[in-house]
Each structure stands twice: as C-alpha cells, then as structure tokens.
Design an enzyme around this catalytic site. Structure first.
Site, PDB file in Angstrom:
ATOM      1  N   ASP A 105       0.882  -1.177   0.000  1.00 15.98           N
ATOM      2  CA  ASP A 105       0.000   0.000   0.000  1.00 15.98           C
ATOM      3  C   ASP A 105       0.915   1.222   0.000  1.00 15.98           C
ATOM      4  O   ASP A 105       1.449   1.593  -1.056  1.00 15.98           O
ATOM      5  CB  ASP A 105      -0.909  -0.091   1.231  1.00 15.98           C
ATOM      6  CG  ASP A 105      -1.928   1.039   1.343  1.00 15.98           C
ATOM      7  OD1 ASP A 105      -2.220   1.683   0.335  1.00 15.98           O
ATOM      8  OD2 ASP A 105      -2.442   1.271   2.452  1.00 15.98           O
ATOM      9  N   ASP A 161      -7.482  -8.238   6.623  1.00 11.16           N
ATOM     10  CA  ASP A 161      -8.551  -8.039   7.601  1.00 11.16           C
ATOM     11  C   ASP A 161      -9.061  -6.616   7.655  1.00 11.16           C
ATOM     12  O   ASP A 161      -8.415  -5.675   7.184  1.00 11.16           O
ATOM     13  CB  ASP A 161      -8.030  -8.380   9.000  1.00 11.16           C
ATOM     14  CG  ASP A 161      -7.093  -7.285   9.541  1.00 11.16           C
ATOM     15  OD1 ASP A 161      -6.125  -6.937   8.825  1.00 11.16           O
ATOM     16  OD2 ASP A 161      -7.339  -6.758  10.635  1.00 11.16           O
ATOM     17  N   ARG A 167     -10.510 -12.394   7.407  1.00 11.07           N
ATOM     18  CA  ARG A 167      -9.304 -13.056   6.875  1.00 11.07           C
ATOM     19  C   ARG A 167      -9.645 -14.395   6.224  1.00 11.07           C
ATOM     20  O   ARG A 167      -8.902 -14.901   5.396  1.00 11.07           O
ATOM     21  CB  ARG A 167      -8.297 -13.291   8.006  1.00 11.07           C
ATOM     22  CG  ARG A 167      -7.736 -12.019   8.628  1.00 11.07           C
ATOM     23  CD  ARG A 167      -6.513 -12.357   9.486  1.00 11.07           C
ATOM     24  NE  ARG A 167      -6.157 -11.294  10.419  1.00 11.07           N
ATOM     25  CZ  ARG A 167      -5.352 -10.266  10.133  1.00 11.07           C
ATOM     26  NH1 ARG A 167      -4.832 -10.162   8.932  1.00 11.07           N
ATOM     27  NH2 ARG A 167      -5.077  -9.354  11.041  1.00 11.07           N
TER      28      ARG A 167
HETATM   29  P1  IMP Z   1       1.741  -0.277   3.910  1.00 13.30           P
HETATM   30  O1  IMP Z   1       2.760  -0.324   5.003  1.00 13.30           O
HETATM   31  O2  IMP Z   1       0.996   0.999   3.863  1.00 13.30           O
HETATM   32  O3  IMP Z   1       2.254  -0.703   2.556  1.00 13.30           O
HETATM   33  O4  IMP Z   1       0.618  -1.302   4.321  1.00 13.30           O
HETATM   34  C1  IMP Z   1       0.855  -2.636   4.325  1.00 13.30           C
HETATM   35  C2  IMP Z   1      -0.035  -3.313   5.318  1.00 13.30           C
HETATM   36  O5  IMP Z   1      -1.231  -2.593   5.564  1.00 13.30           O
HETATM   37  C3  IMP Z   1      -0.446  -4.637   4.768  1.00 13.30           C
HETATM   38  O6  IMP Z   1       0.402  -5.643   5.216  1.00 13.30           O
HETATM   39  C4  IMP Z   1      -1.841  -4.827   5.291  1.00 13.30           C
HETATM   40  O7  IMP Z   1      -1.802  -5.534   6.501  1.00 13.30           O
HETATM   41  C5  IMP Z   1      -2.359  -3.439   5.531  1.00 13.30           C
HETATM   42  N1  IMP Z   1      -3.250  -2.984   4.449  1.00 13.30           N
HETATM   43  C6  IMP Z   1      -2.978  -2.092   3.464  1.00 13.30           C
HETATM   44  N2  IMP Z   1      -4.028  -1.928   2.651  1.00 13.30           N
HETATM   45  C7  IMP Z   1      -5.006  -2.737   3.135  1.00 13.30           C
HETATM   46  C8  IMP Z   1      -6.354  -3.016   2.711  1.00 13.30           C
HETATM   47  O8  IMP Z   1      -6.893  -2.526   1.699  1.00 13.30           O
HETATM   48  N3  IMP Z   1      -7.032  -3.923   3.483  1.00 13.30           N
HETATM   49  C9  IMP Z   1      -6.492  -4.517   4.572  1.00 13.30           C
HETATM   50  N4  IMP Z   1      -5.240  -4.296   4.992  1.00 13.30           N
HETATM   51  C10 IMP Z   1      -4.506  -3.407   4.286  1.00 13.30           C
END
Ligand code: IMP
Ligand code: MG
Length: 176
Positions: A105, A161, A167
């Site tokens: 993300d 989740d 999940r």
């Molecule tokens: P980042 O650090 O922003 O890249 O986010 C990564 C983590 O955020 C992932 O491992 C997910 O656990 C959570 N995450 C990001 N987007 C989503 C989503 O759309 N649904 C659920 N969990 C998300």
C-alpha cells in the site's frame, strides 16, 4: 452479531478465489525459475500474508524454508498509521530472502522490514506482494514479484482483515 462484520455475500468481489489461485500458481513458477539451483528463505509478514504465503509455498519447486515476522502499520483503522511495529528474531545473513507480503500500500511496512533485514547482509533480498494498491504516494520499492495491481480501495479476505475480521474469505472483496 457485532456491528463490524457484514455478511460477506453482500460485499463486492474484486478478485475471485479462482483468479487468485491461478495467479499464485504462476507466481510459484516465476519464483522457482528465478531461484533455480538456490535455496530460498521465504519470510511471510504476519498476519496478513499467512494465507498467501501458505498457498505460494505449495507452488514452489525449489528447496525452501518458511519463516514469519510480525509487522503492522494499520491498527484498527482503514488508513495506514505510518508507524510500523516489527517483531522477529530471524537470522538471514547469507540467505536468499524472499519477503512475502499481502499488500503493498504505502510501502512503509515493506520498506522498514527490508531495511531491517538488509543490515544482516542476506545473499539477496526481494519482495513479493499479492496486491499492489494504486495510490499516488508510495515508498519506492522495487517489487520483484507481484500478483495483481488493484485500485485504491480498502479490501479484505484471503488473509487481509478489517479489525481482525474477514481473513477467512477465499476471495478478495471491497469493504469501502
Ligand atoms: P503499507 O505499510 O501501507 O504498505 O501497508 C501494508 C499493510 O497494511 C499490509 O500488510 C496490510 O496488513 C495493511 N493494508 C494495506 N491496505 C489494506 C487493505 O486494503 N485492506 C487490509 N489491509 C490493508
Ligand atoms: Mg500486513
């Protein structure tokens, strides 16, 4: 019933179980070819990646070990908090490490986990995310392997989740 959990049958399906399984099989082949002749140290990022890691592992045709680390940036919300907490006791020096993540993300999680493991001087360090969310502001990470690019929506299922629910869904569905 609590007020967070909605009937999964009412959610919009973004990726069906069949689409996911077909792509995971392709990724297994790609990864096995890339690491041909080497031993792989698969590192799943808990909790979100546990389902993907389990399926991906069964598509690999090379010697491998699987380990997990705990990292999270979301807490209970739908927006990344930006603060990544991490827990692990891995020793990866000299190993070919493949990080397995549910979704890329903002990239904060992957970036921090990669920086952390890189300090131990693995033989190689790459990342595989099932989903790559198309948002404008992302950490610049070179994902070696990716399942699907998805629109900027909040998704659940297949390990992902919302407040620890959903999940168990075999598909990926939108919750926004
Ligand atoms: P980042 O650090 O922003 O890249 O986010 C990564 C983590 O955020 C992932 O491992 C997910 O656990 C959570 N995450 C990001 N987007 C989503 C989503 O759309 N649904 C659920 N969990 C998300
Ligand atoms: Mg996660």
């Amino acid at each position: 019933m609590n007020d967070i959990y909605r009937d999964p049958g009412t959610l919009e399906v973004l990726l069906s179980a069949e689409q996911i399984q077909a792509r995971v099989a392709e990724l297994g082949t790609e990864i096995s070819e890339h690491y041909q002749g080497q031993e792989l140290y698969v590192v799943g990022i808990l909790k979100g990646a546990f389902v993907f890691a389990a399926d991906l592992l069964r598509q690999l045709r090379i010697p491998c070990q699987v380990h997990f680390i705990e990292a999270s940036s979301y807490g209970q919300g739908k927006e990344s908090s930006g603060v990544v907490t991490m827990r692990h006791k891995l020793e990866v020096q000299g190993k070919h490490v493949l990080l397995v993540e549910d979704i890329y993300d903002t990239g904060n999680t992957l970036l921090q986990v990669m920086n952390d493991l890189q300090q131990q001087q693995p033989a190689s360090l790459e990342a595989c995310a099932l989903l790559n969310k198309d948002i404008p502001e992302k950490q610049n990470i070179s994902l070696k392997f990716q399942g699907f690019e998805i629109p900027p929506r909040f998704v659940v299922g297949y390990g992902l989740d919302y407040a620890e629910y959903y999940r168990e869904l075999p598909c990926i569905a939108c919750l926004d």
